[in-house]
Motif scaffolding. Structure first.
Motif, PDB file in Angstrom:
ATOM      1  N   LEU A  20       0.755  -1.067  -0.002  1.00 38.68           N
ATOM      2  CA  LEU A  20      -0.067  -0.028  -0.002  1.00 38.68           C
ATOM      3  C   LEU A  20       0.944   1.284  -0.004  1.00 38.68           C
ATOM      4  O   LEU A  20       0.740   2.302  -0.658  1.00 38.68           O
ATOM      5  CB  LEU A  20      -0.729  -0.066   1.260  1.00 38.68           C
ATOM      6  CG  LEU A  20      -1.990   1.208   1.478  1.00 38.68           C
ATOM      7  CD1 LEU A  20      -2.937   1.198   0.183  1.00 38.68           C
ATOM      8  CD2 LEU A  20      -2.682   1.241   2.774  1.00 38.68           C
ATOM      9  N   ASP A  21       1.892   1.458   0.917  1.00 38.57           N
ATOM     10  CA  ASP A  21       2.831   2.493   0.897  1.00 38.57           C
ATOM     11  C   ASP A  21       3.268   2.716  -0.364  1.00 38.57           C
ATOM     12  O   ASP A  21       3.602   3.829  -1.096  1.00 38.57           O
ATOM     13  CB  ASP A  21       3.969   2.140   1.769  1.00 38.57           C
ATOM     14  CG  ASP A  21       3.535   2.251   3.301  1.00 38.57           C
ATOM     15  OD1 ASP A  21       2.389   2.835   3.380  1.00 38.57           O
ATOM     16  OD2 ASP A  21       4.409   1.859   4.196  1.00 38.57           O
ATOM     17  N   LEU A  22       4.008   1.730  -1.193  1.00 36.92           N
ATOM     18  CA  LEU A  22       4.411   1.617  -2.481  1.00 36.92           C
ATOM     19  C   LEU A  22       3.476   2.348  -3.418  1.00 36.92           C
ATOM     20  O   LEU A  22       4.002   3.162  -4.324  1.00 36.92           O
ATOM     21  CB  LEU A  22       5.296   0.151  -3.003  1.00 36.92           C
ATOM     22  CG  LEU A  22       5.752   0.033  -4.304  1.00 36.92           C
ATOM     23  CD1 LEU A  22       6.748   0.970  -4.238  1.00 36.92           C
ATOM     24  CD2 LEU A  22       6.268  -1.223  -4.429  1.00 36.92           C
ATOM     25  N   PRO A  43      -9.891  -5.959   4.756  1.00 35.28           N
ATOM     26  CA  PRO A  43      -9.830  -4.491   5.037  1.00 35.28           C
ATOM     27  C   PRO A  43      -9.005  -3.784   4.101  1.00 35.28           C
ATOM     28  O   PRO A  43      -8.880  -2.361   4.154  1.00 35.28           O
ATOM     29  CB  PRO A  43      -9.396  -4.653   6.592  1.00 35.28           C
ATOM     30  CG  PRO A  43      -8.768  -5.937   6.708  1.00 35.28           C
ATOM     31  CD  PRO A  43      -9.736  -6.893   5.738  1.00 35.28           C
ATOM     32  N   LEU A  44      -8.041  -4.362   3.308  1.00 35.07           N
ATOM     33  CA  LEU A  44      -7.356  -3.634   2.483  1.00 35.07           C
ATOM     34  C   LEU A  44      -8.086  -2.901   1.631  1.00 35.07           C
ATOM     35  O   LEU A  44      -7.655  -1.880   0.964  1.00 35.07           O
ATOM     36  CB  LEU A  44      -6.131  -4.384   1.977  1.00 35.07           C
ATOM     37  CG  LEU A  44      -5.230  -3.849   0.853  1.00 35.07           C
ATOM     38  CD1 LEU A  44      -4.177  -2.836   1.870  1.00 35.07           C
ATOM     39  CD2 LEU A  44      -4.575  -4.983   0.270  1.00 35.07           C
ATOM     40  N   GLU A  45      -9.303  -3.390   1.053  1.00 34.36           N
ATOM     41  CA  GLU A  45     -10.302  -2.650   0.228  1.00 34.36           C
ATOM     42  C   GLU A  45     -10.335  -1.258   0.682  1.00 34.36           C
ATOM     43  O   GLU A  45     -10.462  -0.119  -0.132  1.00 34.36           O
ATOM     44  CB  GLU A  45     -11.294  -3.348   0.032  1.00 34.36           C
ATOM     45  CG  GLU A  45     -11.307  -4.632  -0.646  1.00 34.36           C
ATOM     46  CD  GLU A  45     -12.450  -5.463  -0.541  1.00 34.36           C
ATOM     47  OE1 GLU A  45     -13.586  -5.110  -1.307  1.00 34.36           O
ATOM     48  OE2 GLU A  45     -12.699  -6.365   0.148  1.00 34.36           O
ATOM     49  N   GLU A  46     -10.796  -0.900   2.021  1.00 29.62           N
ATOM     50  CA  GLU A  46     -11.074   0.232   2.609  1.00 29.62           C
ATOM     51  C   GLU A  46      -9.753   1.147   2.518  1.00 29.62           C
ATOM     52  O   GLU A  46     -10.186   2.510   2.108  1.00 29.62           O
ATOM     53  CB  GLU A  46     -11.132   0.241   4.066  1.00 29.62           C
ATOM     54  CG  GLU A  46     -12.458  -0.650   4.623  1.00 29.62           C
ATOM     55  CD  GLU A  46     -12.634  -0.963   5.700  1.00 29.62           C
ATOM     56  OE1 GLU A  46     -11.952  -0.187   6.561  1.00 29.62           O
ATOM     57  OE2 GLU A  46     -13.363  -1.798   6.306  1.00 29.62           O
ATOM     58  N   ASP A  47      -8.601   0.751   2.593  1.00 31.66           N
ATOM     59  CA  ASP A  47      -7.464   1.532   2.481  1.00 31.66           C
ATOM     60  C   ASP A  47      -7.122   2.010   0.741  1.00 31.66           C
ATOM     61  O   ASP A  47      -6.854   3.160   0.684  1.00 31.66           O
ATOM     62  CB  ASP A  47      -6.030   0.689   2.895  1.00 31.66           C
ATOM     63  CG  ASP A  47      -6.040   0.563   4.306  1.00 31.66           C
ATOM     64  OD1 ASP A  47      -6.437   1.453   5.037  1.00 31.66           O
ATOM     65  OD2 ASP A  47      -5.702  -0.473   4.601  1.00 31.66           O
ATOM     66  N   LEU A  48      -7.520   1.189  -0.107  1.00 33.04           N
ATOM     67  CA  LEU A  48      -7.273   1.463  -1.317  1.00 33.04           C
ATOM     68  C   LEU A  48      -8.317   2.310  -1.911  1.00 33.04           C
ATOM     69  O   LEU A  48      -8.269   3.295  -2.510  1.00 33.04           O
ATOM     70  CB  LEU A  48      -7.455   0.137  -2.332  1.00 33.04           C
ATOM     71  CG  LEU A  48      -6.457  -0.990  -2.261  1.00 33.04           C
ATOM     72  CD1 LEU A  48      -6.610  -2.259  -2.764  1.00 33.04           C
ATOM     73  CD2 LEU A  48      -5.134  -0.464  -2.711  1.00 33.04           C
TER      74      LEU A  48
END
Length: 391
Positions: A20-22, A43-48
């Motif tokens: 995600l950082d990259l 939960p990664l979907e929320e960050d994206l």
């Protein structure tokens, strides 16, 4: 540059936080137009979504699994047959999903496929079918750390590695393992995981001294997935011994996963009042910011993002002397390395007994962490790799 990133899970642990950082930085700098393909919802979907990064969920199989061989000949035969069935099932699943992945890649007009883990085995086939190049970002020591081995064995992995257009290792330990498998002439670039961008690193440096001004009860901390290979039981066993000398000490173990065996051992040792189990935390720096010393008890850690985060927070780390952990910790200067629970206990007591020495180690850890580069630095390196001519 248009890139499809493949990730085999959707939780917010090390590999995905680094991804995600990259991706966020590459997109913000207009170096890459990304599409992230997740193998499952999470939960990664929320960050994206928050970062306005395009993604799709397309269940695809990994190509690694444990090898179990125990018991008598009959049991071992049954285990071997079960593994063969698993390999066949994963191959069928990969064949079924590949056309859908190719469609996503072509719609995105992908120039690169970026596989975010060693366990993702179909990145090369996807790149070939989509007319793209393949970057394999290896973030783990799957056999040593998790007991995972590729379908087809090391021979299949060697062939796949040598067909990749670029191979990235997160540490020297991972590079050495890849060279063992792929051959000494395999081109591998070592790109350690940065843990913060330049602005966040500056904040960490500015706030690092606050914990030492009013130390109170000495606090040890560990952040990561609860898993047998992560060694949280080492931390609990050692901490129980530390409490005999320092009955007000605290141990915080943040993360989710296989928590119950650890919780049960804490209860058996009668130390539940001194051990905090907050579950998953989205910001590890919050945990390390209230700690005086971090623990990295994981066996054969491929890099140890949590180790780097703790050092960037300004505290020493006591880590297991395996994998890439010795690449991060300078013994006696920024922390300690241990091989047994007795050694771990001794190092924990040493840091507790010597506050001034612990403060000096924390400051040295922060200075070293500040030299390891930022998310911006890594993004620039990856962007240059994407722009490199075919080999």
């Amino acid at each position: 540059m248009r890139v499809v990133f493949l990730t085999h899970y959707a939780d917010r642990y090390g590999a995905n936080r680094s991804l995600l950082d990259l991706v966020t930085r590459l997109k913000a700098a207009e170096q890459v137009e990304p599409l992230v393909v997740l193998a499952r919802e999470g939960p990664l979907e929320e960050d994206l979504l928050k970062e306005d990064i395009a993604f799709v969920v397309e269940p695809f199989p990994v190509w690694m699994a444990p090898r179990v061989s125990m018991g008598g000949p009959h049991h071992r035969l049954k285990q071997w047959l079960a593994r063969r069935r698993g390999i066949a099932a994963r191959a069928r699943a990969a064949k079924e999903v590949l056309p859908r992945l190719v469609a996503h890649a072509r719609t995105h007009r992908a120039q690169w496929i970026h596989s975010n883990s060693a366990v993702i085995g179909l990145g090369g086939a996807l790149a070939k079918a989509a007319g793209a190049r393949h970057a394999w970002h290896v973030r783990e020591l799957p056999g040593l750390h998790y007991g995972l081995y590729p379908d087809g064995g090391d021979g299949a992995w060697r062939s796949a590695l040598r067909q990749a257009d670029a191979v990235i290792a997160v540490s020297g330990a991972v590079r050495d393992e890849l060279l063992r498998i792929g051959g000494e002439d395999l081109p591998v670039e070592v790109m350690p995981n940065p843990v913060a961008d330049a602005a966040r690193l500056a904040q960490l440096v500015a706030g690092a001294e606050a914990r030492w001004k009013a130390m109170g009860a000495f606090r040890f901390a560990m952040v990561g997935l609860f898993h047998k290979a992560k060694g949280q039981l080492d931390a609990v066993e050692a901490f129980a011994q530390v409490l005999r000398e320092a009955p007000d000490a605290v141990l915080e173990l943040a993360g989710d996963g296989a928590v119950e065996p650890v919780r049960q051992r804490i209860a058996e040792l009668g130390i539940a009042d001194h051990v905090l189990l907050p579950g998953f935390v989205s910001d590890p720096f919050a945990v390390f910011g209230r700690a005086h010393c971090a623990l990295m008890t994981s066996r054969h850690e491929a890099y140890g993002r949590a180790t780097a985060e703790a050092m960037a927070s300004g505290i020493p780390v006591i880590g297991h002397a395996s994998g890439a952990t010795p690449e991060l910790i300078q013994e006696g200067a920024t922390g300690h390395l241990y091989a047994t629970v007795e050694e771990l206990t001794s190092h924990m007591l040493a840091r507790l007994r010597d506050p001034q020495g612990t403060i000096a180690m924390g400051r040295a850890a922060l200075r070293l962490a500040a030299t390891r580069g930022t998310v911006e630095d890594l993004a620039n390196r990856v962007a240059r790799l994407y722009s490199s001519p075919p080999r």
